[in-house]
Design a protein around this motif. Structure first.
Motif, short mmCIF file in Angstrom:
data_model
loop_
_atom_site.label_atom_id
_atom_site.label_comp_id
_atom_site.label_asym_id
_atom_site.label_seq_id
_atom_site.Cartn_x
_atom_site.Cartn_y
_atom_site.Cartn_z
N VAL A 1 0.84 -1.20 0.00
CA VAL A 1 0.00 0.00 0.00
C VAL A 1 0.87 1.25 0.00
O VAL A 1 0.59 2.23 -0.70
N SER A 2 1.95 1.22 0.77
CA SER A 2 2.87 2.36 0.85
C SER A 2 3.49 2.64 -0.52
O SER A 2 3.59 3.80 -0.94
N ILE A 3 3.91 1.59 -1.23
CA ILE A 3 4.49 1.75 -2.57
C ILE A 3 3.45 2.31 -3.54
O ILE A 3 3.73 3.25 -4.32
N GLU A 4 2.25 1.76 -3.50
CA GLU A 4 1.18 2.23 -4.39
C GLU A 4 0.84 3.69 -4.13
O GLU A 4 0.68 4.50 -5.06
N ASN A 5 0.74 4.05 -2.86
CA ASN A 5 0.43 5.44 -2.50
C ASN A 5 1.56 6.38 -2.90
O ASN A 5 1.32 7.53 -3.31
N MET A 6 2.79 5.90 -2.76
CA MET A 6 3.95 6.72 -3.15
C MET A 6 3.88 7.07 -4.64
O MET A 6 4.11 8.22 -5.04
N ILE B 1 2.06 8.86 3.90
CA ILE B 1 3.02 7.76 3.72
C ILE B 1 4.13 7.86 4.77
O ILE B 1 4.51 6.86 5.39
N ILE B 2 4.63 9.06 4.95
CA ILE B 2 5.71 9.29 5.92
C ILE B 2 5.24 8.93 7.33
O ILE B 2 5.95 8.25 8.08
N GLU B 3 4.04 9.35 7.68
CA GLU B 3 3.50 9.09 9.02
C GLU B 3 3.20 7.60 9.22
O GLU B 3 3.44 7.05 10.30
N ASN B 4 2.69 6.94 8.17
CA ASN B 4 2.33 5.53 8.28
C ASN B 4 3.55 4.61 8.33
O ASN B 4 3.42 3.43 8.67
N ASP B 5 4.73 5.14 8.00
CA ASP B 5 5.93 4.31 8.06
C ASP B 5 6.17 3.81 9.48
O ASP B 5 6.79 2.76 9.68
N GLY C 1 9.57 -0.10 3.03
CA GLY C 1 8.73 0.95 3.61
C GLY C 1 9.50 2.23 3.82
O GLY C 1 8.99 3.33 3.56
N ASP C 2 10.74 2.11 4.29
CA ASP C 2 11.59 3.30 4.49
C ASP C 2 11.81 4.03 3.18
O ASP C 2 11.77 5.27 3.13
N GLN C 3 12.08 3.26 2.11
CA GLN C 3 12.37 3.91 0.84
C GLN C 3 11.14 4.58 0.24
O GLN C 3 11.24 5.66 -0.37
N ALA C 4 9.97 3.98 0.44
CA ALA C 4 8.73 4.64 0.02
C ALA C 4 8.55 5.95 0.78
O ALA C 4 8.16 6.98 0.20
N ALA C 5 8.85 5.94 2.08
CA ALA C 5 8.74 7.15 2.89
C ALA C 5 9.79 8.18 2.48
O ALA C 5 9.51 9.39 2.47
N ASP C 6 10.99 7.73 2.13
CA ASP C 6 12.04 8.66 1.68
C ASP C 6 11.63 9.37 0.38
O ASP C 6 11.85 10.58 0.22
N ILE C 7 11.06 8.60 -0.53
CA ILE C 7 10.59 9.21 -1.79
C ILE C 7 9.44 10.18 -1.49
O ILE C 7 9.37 11.27 -2.07
N ALA C 8 8.54 9.78 -0.59
CA ALA C 8 7.42 10.65 -0.22
C ALA C 8 7.93 11.97 0.37
O ALA C 8 7.35 13.03 0.13
#
Length: 219
Positions: free
Chosen positions: A26-31, A46-50, A95-102
């Motif tokens: 979900v995090s990747i899709e949202n990103m 995304i950042i908060e949900n990490d 998850g971290d990388q999705a948050a980093d991109i976000a």
């Protein structure tokens, strides 16, 4: 009785891993959606949900270590638990990388960044497929799907090289866009790492099922 308790705990471990895998997907899709639509609110979410993904990692690690210490598993049982410990680490990193991109998306000023570098959307879609298929392979214990994901890694590495060339061309046209281009390179690098972690998940599935990784026997 001990065998039944161990199997029940192992089932719970796998259920938690599956739930964590879903959160990561979900995090990747949202990103990707946040990037495509320049959605800063979604990027912040995304950042908060990490934190949820990080909490799940700690919970699964605790359960896995408890199984090792209390049940003292051997052979295939030990492979199940140790591969879970490895896979949960790779899921957390995705998850971290999705948050980093976000985080980068959240601070972007341009509204058309998603299409500025042609190969980044392709990389993002490829990374999303790799993560989905890696998690699906793990859940279904499907080594054929796992090998397919591993084969895709060369494609995402090649796309990263294409992104670097595109960024060079942008800088040739306008040398003042250095910070802008660094952001694109960071996004591409994070996507490449997402692909690497998807491959890692598949390799730990291979270990789980066969006791080997890349034809090297571990247990």
């Amino acid at each position: 009785m001990m065998r039944r308790v161990f199997d029940e705990q192992l089932d719970k471990l796998n259920i938690d891993l599956t739930k964590m895998g879903h959160l990561v997907e979900v995090s990747i899709e949202n990103m990707i959606d946040a990037f495509k639509h320049h959605d800063k609110a979604l990027a912040k979410e995304i950042i908060e949900n990490d934190r949820l993904i990080n909490d799940m990692e700690r919970s699964i690690e605790s359960r896995a270590f408890s199984l090792i210490l209390r049940q003292q598993p051997i052979a295939s049982d030990l492979r199940n638990v140790t591969s879970a410990l490895k896979i949960v680490t790779d899921l957390e990193r995705i998850g971290d990388q999705a948050a980093d991109i976000a985080e980068i998306i959240y601070h972007f000023e341009g509204k058309h960044a998603y299409r500025t570098v042609e190969h980044i959307p392709t990389m993002a879609k490829k990374a999303k497929i790799m993560v989905h298929e890696a998690i699906d392979a793990f859940i279904k214990k499907n080594l054929t799907t796992a090998q397919m994901v591993k084969d895709m890694d060369d494609e995402i590495d090649s796309l990263f090289e294409e992104v670097k060339q595109e960024v060079i061309e942008i800088l040739k046209e306008n040398s003042e866009k250095v910070d802008y281009c660094i952001d694109f390179l960071m996004i591409a690098k994070y996507l490449e790492r997402v692909g690497d972690h998807a491959v890692n998940i598949c390799e730990w599935l291979e270990f789980n099922q066969t006791g080997t990784v890349n034809q090297h026997r571990l247990i």
